[in-house]
Design a protein around this motif. Structure first.
Motif, PDB file in Angstrom:
ATOM      1  N   ARG A  13      12.648   1.335  -1.465  1.00  0.00           N
ATOM      2  CA  ARG A  13      13.377   2.594  -1.263  1.00  0.00           C
ATOM      3  C   ARG A  13      14.728   2.562  -1.950  1.00  0.00           C
ATOM      4  NH1 ARG A  13      16.709   6.238   0.671  1.00  0.00           N
ATOM      5  NH2 ARG A  13      18.379   4.703   0.807  1.00  0.00           N
ATOM      6  N   TYR A  60       5.730   5.396   4.556  1.00  0.00           N
ATOM      7  CA  TYR A  60       5.548   6.521   3.638  1.00  0.00           C
ATOM      8  C   TYR A  60       6.834   6.678   2.845  1.00  0.00           C
ATOM      9  CZ  TYR A  60       5.163  11.565   2.496  1.00  0.00           C
ATOM     10  OH  TYR A  60       5.133  12.782   1.872  1.00  0.00           O
ATOM     11  N   ASP A 120       8.467   9.198  -0.323  1.00  0.00           N
ATOM     12  CA  ASP A 120       8.219  10.218  -1.329  1.00  0.00           C
ATOM     13  C   ASP A 120       9.022   9.874  -2.590  1.00  0.00           C
ATOM     14  OD1 ASP A 120      10.223  13.220  -0.884  1.00  0.00           O
ATOM     15  OD2 ASP A 120      10.804  11.122  -0.979  1.00  0.00           O
ATOM     16  N   ALA A 138      12.689   9.032  -2.697  1.00  0.00           N
ATOM     17  CA  ALA A 138      13.097   7.836  -1.944  1.00  0.00           C
ATOM     18  C   ALA A 138      13.497   8.110  -0.501  1.00  0.00           C
ATOM     19  CB  ALA A 138      14.223   7.077  -2.665  1.00  0.00           C
ATOM     20  N   SER A 139      12.851   9.079   0.142  1.00  0.00           N
ATOM     21  CA  SER A 139      13.033   9.158   1.591  1.00  0.00           C
ATOM     22  C   SER A 139      11.867   8.419   2.216  1.00  0.00           C
ATOM     23  CB  SER A 139      13.090  10.603   2.071  1.00  0.00           C
ATOM     24  OG  SER A 139      11.867  11.247   1.902  1.00  0.00           O
ATOM     25  N   MET A 140      12.166   7.541   3.165  1.00  0.00           N
ATOM     26  CA  MET A 140      11.139   6.662   3.694  1.00  0.00           C
ATOM     27  C   MET A 140      11.027   6.820   5.202  1.00  0.00           C
ATOM     28  SD  MET A 140      10.936   2.583   3.536  1.00  0.00           S
ATOM     29  CE  MET A 140      11.828   2.271   5.016  1.00  0.00           C
ATOM     30  N   HIS A 141       9.819   6.693   5.687  1.00  0.00           N
ATOM     31  CA  HIS A 141       9.637   6.761   7.136  1.00  0.00           C
ATOM     32  C   HIS A 141       8.403   5.970   7.510  1.00  0.00           C
ATOM     33  CE1 HIS A 141      10.671   8.398  10.988  1.00  0.00           C
ATOM     34  NE2 HIS A 141       9.466   8.877  11.178  1.00  0.00           N
ATOM     35  N   GLU A 142       8.480   5.226   8.635  1.00  0.00           N
ATOM     36  CA  GLU A 142       7.301   4.520   9.086  1.00  0.00           C
ATOM     37  C   GLU A 142       6.437   5.474   9.874  1.00  0.00           C
ATOM     38  OE1 GLU A 142       7.987   1.130  11.575  1.00  0.00           O
ATOM     39  OE2 GLU A 142       5.844   0.679  11.664  1.00  0.00           O
ATOM     40  N   MET A 143       5.142   5.492   9.591  1.00  0.00           N
ATOM     41  CA  MET A 143       4.253   6.418  10.291  1.00  0.00           C
ATOM     42  C   MET A 143       2.926   5.750  10.566  1.00  0.00           C
ATOM     43  SD  MET A 143       4.552   9.920   8.234  1.00  0.00           S
ATOM     44  CE  MET A 143       5.717  10.141   6.990  1.00  0.00           C
ATOM     45  N   ALA A 169      -0.245  10.652   4.293  1.00  0.00           N
ATOM     46  CA  ALA A 169      -1.037  11.097   3.149  1.00  0.00           C
ATOM     47  C   ALA A 169      -0.128  11.761   2.134  1.00  0.00           C
ATOM     48  CB  ALA A 169      -2.123  12.081   3.590  1.00  0.00           C
TER      49      ALA A 169
END
Lengths: 208, 194
Positions: free
Chosen positions: B86, B117, B119, B122-127, B131
């Motif tokens: 990221r 995840y 995008d 470079a925004s990141m999030h655990e999920m 998709a």
């Protein structure tokens, strides 16, 4: 569509009697699609200083990491916690460094600080994306839901509320406002900062 | 956007699937492209976007994570890899942006299987479910309906089959084959859904 509306967010901070509260929604979405309902937008710098960041999610995460770095460096050098007003100036100058290629965020800084004659004075401050600060005594809002938040906060705010009242007020303001904005919502979290403790509560809200 | 990358977390594994098409404009170059890459034997990274950006950025990530391992002897876990990636993507964003959408998966010894995840901004999030692409519009709701925590590998394969069938039925572009890989504590391996 504006870059500030790419992800969507709602952040509000309010002052009470020797306490402050900051609340945000928890949506992580990209344009019209919602991807997650558990994204934190409010970050603790230390027990008496929180910063909520609205705007583009990538810049929110980058700025949070940079602020955390600079706060920790300050604490190592000064051997004390950074005051909220000093932190706000740091945020402002950090954002202005990028005047012609800014971070697309609007931070809301909130905390308690000791002044010359008074202890635990509530402090809230917000800046725009290039660091222009705004100080008030009552409440501050940021994000895509500002219009709605200004309305409810102006109506429901009273000065010198106790922590429990402050929690109730800020929660109802946030929940009412995000219901009228498609880009924010999907959960809410509230932090109430008092001299002894920080109470964090996640609100049960409409998941749409 | 027309490429599809999906993934979800199971009991002690993470399953990722990606379509296998490589296209430009109206031409289909190949239909056996592998978009799921292994990082350091025990992490899986799915990448979709323009082919040049994907190839360059993924190689950059894989080689640098491997270099970290060689220098320090530490094999970074999925969270550290995702965070490092990221930061790199965020630094490149304002100089040399890569339009790569990523899913980074790994199994942590203490925290179990994790999926991140990211995008292209470079925004990141655990999920638990993620998709990318137009396929996400079809598949996220399928996952929401049928996903359960702690699914066994067989149940996971069922769910993935369901999701891929949804895309193949309702998406306008034909994505005839998907590559599916699983990452668990033994590492990364390819599996067949049949």
């Amino acid at each position: 569509m504006s870059i500030m509306e790419y992800n969507g967010s709602a952040v509000v901070a309010m002052t009470g009697k020797n306490c402050v509260a900051i609340a945000s929604d928890m949506r992580y979405g990209i344009r019209m699609q919602t991807l997650a309902a558990d994204m934190r937008k409010i970050f603790k710098m230390h027990d008496q200083l929180f910063v909520g960041i609205s705007g583009l999610a990538t810049d929110m995460q980058t700025v949070e990491q940079k602020l955390r770095f600079r706060t920790k460096l300050y604490e190592l050098r000064e051997e004390r916690n950074i005051k909220p007003s000093v932190f706000a100036n740091m945020v402002s100058s950090m954002l202005y460094e990028r005047r012609f290629g800014p971070y697309f965020i609007e931070p809301v800084i909130c905390g308690l600080e000791d002044k010359k004659d008074q202890k635990n004075v509530p402090f809230i401050c917000t800046t725009d994306l290039i660091g222009a600060q705004c100080f008030t005594n009552d409440f501050l809002v940021a994000g895509t839901t500002t219009d709605q938040l200004y309305g409810v906060c102006e109506a429901m705010y009273k000065p010198d509320m106790e922590p429990e009242d402050l929690f109730e007020t800020i929660s109802q303001c946030l929940l009412a406002a995000v219901d009228r904005d498609c880009l924010s919502g999907w959960g809410a979290i509230v932090h109430v900062i008092t001299p002894d403790q920080v109470i964090t509560r996640e609100l049960k809200s409409r998941q749409d | 956007m027309s490429e599809c990358l999906l993934g979800f977390v199971g009991k002690d594994y993470v399953l990722l699937a990606a379509d296998q098409t490589a296209t430009r404009s109206v031409v289909l170059y190949k239909s056996d492209e592998d978009k799921l890459l292994t990082i350091d034997n025990n992490k899986l990274m799915g990448a979709v976007g323009p082919q040049g950006d994907c190839a360059q950025f993924c190689e950059y990530v894989r080689k640098n994570i491997h270099l970290y391992n060689l220098r320090t002897g530490i094999s970074l876990n999925a969270e550290a890899t995702a965070n490092w990636t990221r930061i790199q993507l965020a630094e490149f964003l304002r100089s040399n942006p890569y339009q790569v959408n990523l899913l980074i998966a790994g199994v942590d010894e203490t925290k179990g299987p994790r999926l991140f995840y990211m995008d292209y901004l470079a925004s990141m999030h655990e999920m638990p479910i993620a998709a990318h692409g137009y396929g996400s519009y079809f598949v996220l709701s399928t996952f929401d309906r049928f996903y359960k925590k702690n699914m066994s590998l067989e149940e996971g394969k069922d769910l993935m089959r369901r999701a891929i069938k949804e895309i193949q039925t309702r998406f306008i572009l034909s994505l005839p084959s998907f590559k599916v890989k699983v990452v668990d504590k033994t590492g990364v391996r390819e599996i067949s859904l049949d």
